[in-house]
Design a protein around this motif. Structure first.
Motif, PDB file in Angstrom:
ATOM      1  N   ARG A 223       0.817  -1.219   0.000  1.00 34.07           N
ATOM      2  CA  ARG A 223       0.000   0.000   0.000  1.00 34.07           C
ATOM      3  C   ARG A 223       0.848   1.265   0.000  1.00 34.07           C
ATOM      4  O   ARG A 223       0.430   2.308   0.470  1.00 34.07           O
ATOM      5  N   ARG A 224       2.052   1.183  -0.587  1.00 31.25           N
ATOM      6  CA  ARG A 224       2.913   2.353  -0.707  1.00 31.25           C
ATOM      7  C   ARG A 224       2.954   2.905  -2.126  1.00 31.25           C
ATOM      8  O   ARG A 224       3.840   3.694  -2.472  1.00 31.25           O
ATOM      9  N   THR A 225       2.007   2.503  -2.953  1.00 24.87           N
ATOM     10  CA  THR A 225       1.899   3.049  -4.301  1.00 24.87           C
ATOM     11  C   THR A 225       0.685   3.971  -4.358  1.00 24.87           C
ATOM     12  O   THR A 225      -0.420   3.563  -3.991  1.00 24.87           O
ATOM     13  N   LEU A 226       0.922   5.200  -4.781  1.00 23.53           N
ATOM     14  CA  LEU A 226      -0.169   6.144  -4.983  1.00 23.53           C
ATOM     15  C   LEU A 226      -0.604   6.043  -6.443  1.00 23.53           C
ATOM     16  O   LEU A 226       0.169   6.361  -7.350  1.00 23.53           O
ATOM     17  N   PHE A 227      -1.820   5.556  -6.652  1.00 30.74           N
ATOM     18  CA  PHE A 227      -2.395   5.459  -7.989  1.00 30.74           C
ATOM     19  C   PHE A 227      -3.217   6.721  -8.251  1.00 30.74           C
ATOM     20  O   PHE A 227      -3.974   7.166  -7.384  1.00 30.74           O
ATOM     21  N   ILE A 228      -3.081   7.268  -9.446  1.00 27.51           N
ATOM     22  CA  ILE A 228      -3.745   8.521  -9.794  1.00 27.51           C
ATOM     23  C   ILE A 228      -4.539   8.339 -11.083  1.00 27.51           C
ATOM     24  O   ILE A 228      -4.012   7.845 -12.081  1.00 27.51           O
ATOM     25  N   ALA A 229      -5.813   8.723 -11.040  1.00 25.18           N
ATOM     26  CA  ALA A 229      -6.657   8.768 -12.235  1.00 25.18           C
ATOM     27  C   ALA A 229      -6.609  10.191 -12.767  1.00 25.18           C
ATOM     28  O   ALA A 229      -6.991  11.137 -12.077  1.00 25.18           O
ATOM     29  N   ALA A 230      -6.133  10.351 -14.013  1.00 26.46           N
ATOM     30  CA  ALA A 230      -5.886  11.682 -14.553  1.00 26.46           C
ATOM     31  C   ALA A 230      -6.410  11.780 -15.984  1.00 26.46           C
ATOM     32  O   ALA A 230      -6.486  10.791 -16.704  1.00 26.46           O
ATOM     33  N   ALA A 231      -6.775  12.996 -16.379  1.00 28.64           N
ATOM     34  CA  ALA A 231      -7.238  13.245 -17.744  1.00 28.64           C
ATOM     35  C   ALA A 231      -7.171  14.734 -18.027  1.00 28.64           C
ATOM     36  O   ALA A 231      -7.137  15.564 -17.101  1.00 28.64           O
ATOM     37  N   GLU A 232      -7.151  15.081 -19.304  1.00 30.66           N
ATOM     38  CA  GLU A 232      -7.230  16.488 -19.677  1.00 30.66           C
ATOM     39  C   GLU A 232      -8.634  17.008 -19.363  1.00 30.66           C
ATOM     40  O   GLU A 232      -9.627  16.316 -19.575  1.00 30.66           O
ATOM     41  N   TRP A 233      -8.696  18.234 -18.856  1.00 30.72           N
ATOM     42  CA  TRP A 233      -9.979  18.817 -18.447  1.00 30.72           C
ATOM     43  C   TRP A 233     -10.149  20.168 -19.127  1.00 30.72           C
ATOM     44  O   TRP A 233      -9.550  21.165 -18.715  1.00 30.72           O
ATOM     45  N   PRO A 234     -10.969  20.239 -20.186  1.00 34.07           N
ATOM     46  CA  PRO A 234     -11.143  21.508 -20.889  1.00 34.07           C
ATOM     47  C   PRO A 234     -12.057  22.480 -20.173  1.00 34.07           C
ATOM     48  O   PRO A 234     -12.118  23.657 -20.536  1.00 34.07           O
ATOM     49  N   GLY A 235     -12.771  22.008 -19.152  1.00 31.81           N
ATOM     50  CA  GLY A 235     -13.692  22.873 -18.408  1.00 31.81           C
ATOM     51  C   GLY A 235     -15.139  22.580 -18.733  1.00 31.81           C
ATOM     52  O   GLY A 235     -15.486  22.261 -19.867  1.00 31.81           O
ATOM     53  N   TRP A 236     -15.981  22.614 -17.697  1.00 39.12           N
ATOM     54  CA  TRP A 236     -17.406  22.318 -17.836  1.00 39.12           C
ATOM     55  C   TRP A 236     -18.070  23.333 -18.759  1.00 39.12           C
ATOM     56  O   TRP A 236     -17.755  24.522 -18.687  1.00 39.12           O
ATOM     57  N   PRO A 237     -18.968  22.934 -19.702  1.00 38.26           N
ATOM     58  CA  PRO A 237     -19.498  21.581 -19.889  1.00 38.26           C
ATOM     59  C   PRO A 237     -18.807  20.775 -20.983  1.00 38.26           C
ATOM     60  O   PRO A 237     -19.322  19.745 -21.406  1.00 38.26           O
ATOM     61  N   THR A 238     -17.655  21.213 -21.480  1.00 35.24           N
ATOM     62  CA  THR A 238     -16.948  20.465 -22.516  1.00 35.24           C
ATOM     63  C   THR A 238     -16.470  19.131 -21.950  1.00 35.24           C
ATOM     64  O   THR A 238     -15.833  19.105 -20.891  1.00 35.24           O
ATOM     65  N   PRO A 239     -16.753  18.009 -22.612  1.00 34.65           N
ATOM     66  CA  PRO A 239     -16.357  16.715 -22.069  1.00 34.65           C
ATOM     67  C   PRO A 239     -14.855  16.489 -22.128  1.00 34.65           C
ATOM     68  O   PRO A 239     -14.140  17.120 -22.917  1.00 34.65           O
ATOM     69  N   VAL A 240     -14.380  15.600 -21.279  1.00 29.32           N
ATOM     70  CA  VAL A 240     -12.985  15.181 -21.311  1.00 29.32           C
ATOM     71  C   VAL A 240     -12.685  14.556 -22.673  1.00 29.32           C
ATOM     72  O   VAL A 240     -13.455  13.718 -23.150  1.00 29.32           O
ATOM     73  N   PRO A 241     -11.596  14.937 -23.324  1.00 30.97           N
ATOM     74  CA  PRO A 241     -11.268  14.338 -24.620  1.00 30.97           C
ATOM     75  C   PRO A 241     -11.032  12.831 -24.497  1.00 30.97           C
ATOM     76  O   PRO A 241     -10.293  12.385 -23.614  1.00 30.97           O
ATOM     77  N   ARG A 242     -11.678  12.062 -25.339  1.00 30.02           N
ATOM     78  CA  ARG A 242     -11.441  10.615 -25.354  1.00 30.02           C
ATOM     79  C   ARG A 242      -9.964  10.333 -25.629  1.00 30.02           C
ATOM     80  O   ARG A 242      -9.352  10.951 -26.493  1.00 30.02           O
ATOM     81  N   GLY A 243      -9.429   9.411 -24.879  1.00 30.82           N
ATOM     82  CA  GLY A 243      -8.033   9.050 -25.058  1.00 30.82           C
ATOM     83  C   GLY A 243      -7.073   9.785 -24.160  1.00 30.82           C
ATOM     84  O   GLY A 243      -5.899   9.404 -24.056  1.00 30.82           O
ATOM     85  N   SER A 244      -7.532  10.851 -23.487  1.00 31.56           N
ATOM     86  CA  SER A 244      -6.622  11.618 -22.631  1.00 31.56           C
ATOM     87  C   SER A 244      -6.522  11.048 -21.223  1.00 31.56           C
ATOM     88  O   SER A 244      -5.645  11.444 -20.445  1.00 31.56           O
ATOM     89  N   GLY A 245      -7.414  10.111 -20.875  1.00 33.94           N
ATOM     90  CA  GLY A 245      -7.412   9.543 -19.533  1.00 33.94           C
ATOM     91  C   GLY A 245      -6.274   8.555 -19.322  1.00 33.94           C
ATOM     92  O   GLY A 245      -5.972   7.740 -20.201  1.00 33.94           O
ATOM     93  N   GLN A 246      -5.648   8.627 -18.161  1.00 32.68           N
ATOM     94  CA  GLN A 246      -4.527   7.766 -17.825  1.00 32.68           C
ATOM     95  C   GLN A 246      -4.642   7.269 -16.384  1.00 32.68           C
ATOM     96  O   GLN A 246      -5.252   7.921 -15.540  1.00 32.68           O
TER      97      GLN A 246
END
Length: 285
Positions: free
Chosen positions: A248-271
């Protein structure tokens, strides 16, 4: 603060959409791709599989103490349970408590806490405070807290005594004492984040909280009261984080590009990203 984090980031998975709700369970990380409506299990080598599909945004998950995966279907206002045969079963109907369901955490007693925002962002409604509903192991439900400006990520301390909630619009972390019957005390300020909007959170063995922030493009480790203990900077929005791995010493992060509401997150930018930390995780998720 120096030395809290080894800043090297490793990429486990790419090509996702709006990725959220990282949860470590039995040697794999489970994340939700809200854009695709999928819950995905990822191993430490990046191998992955889709374990459930639910057309919902948000789409958050939690593991119960007896090893069952629960999925919060916001679109249908229901709490689902993934049974051993891979089928999804209804566990609780939340429709009578409103809509706008967001995050979920389950404590060591099997009590699920689910929160919702109090307005419809998609229609441009004026913001109203949200609340938290308790779902017991038998599926019964009742509201146990309200008045949170925008309830987001949640975590329970290792001793099951405290529920911590990220209030994105309130730019703070809010603490609630958990009573023996699962009800909550009145909320108290756990940490003032001084204008930074928190999203997903997790707790470590020293009682500190890691919070992810989308506009800040980072994850921050903070002590109760507001002292910052460490940061991990990203090149895109940090939506949520969880501590896991064999120790439990690994910090996992869900990340993505965020253009700002209400524009959706670009597909493929999530990591899904990972970095090592010195203090292991504790509590839930």
């Amino acid at each position: 603060m120096e030395g809290t984090v080894m800043p090297e980031l490793r990429t486990l998975l790419t090509g996702l959409g709006l990725v959220e709700s990282p949860r470590w369970h039995e040697d794999r990380l489970y994340v939700s791709d809200w854009t695709a409506g999928e819950v995905i299990a990822v191993d430490l080598d990046g191998g992955h599989e889709v374990v459930a599909r639910v057309a919902s945004l948000p789409l958050c998950t939690a593991w119960s103490p007896d090893g069952r995966l629960f999925i919060l279907d916001s679109a249908e206002a229901r709490l689902l349970r993934l049974d051993a045969d891979g089928t999804l079963a209804d566990h609780a109907d939340l429709g009578g408590f409103g809509h706008g369901w967001n995050d979920i955490v389950i404590d060591g007693r099997g009590n699920a806490y689910v929160n919702r925002i109090g307005f419809d962002m998609s229609t441009g409604e004026d913001p109203r405070p949200g609340d938290i509903t308790l779902v017991r192991p038998d599926g019964s439900a009742r509201k146990v807290a309200d008045g949170i400006e925008f309830p987001n990520g949640m975590a329970v301390t290792e001793d099951d005594s405290t529920l911590i909630v990220a209030d994105s619009y309130g730019t703070s972390l809010v603490g609630f004492d958990i009573r023996p019957d699962g009800s909550l005390s009145a909320g108290r300020l756990w940490a003032d984040l001084r204008g930074e909007a928190p999203d997903g959170i997790c707790v470590d063995a020293e009682g500190a909280v890691w919070y992810a922030t989308v506009p800040g493009r980072r994850c921050v480790r903070i002590r109760e009261g507001g002292e910052i203990l460490g940061t991990v900077d990203l090149d895109r929005g940090a939506f949520a984080c969880a501590l896991g791995g064999p120790d439990r010493r690994t910090l996992f992060i869900a990340a993505a590009e965020w253009p700002g509401w209400p524009t959706p997150v670009p597909r493929g930018s999530g990591q899904v990203l990972a970095t090592l930390v010195t203090v292991p995780g504790a509590g839930r998720p």
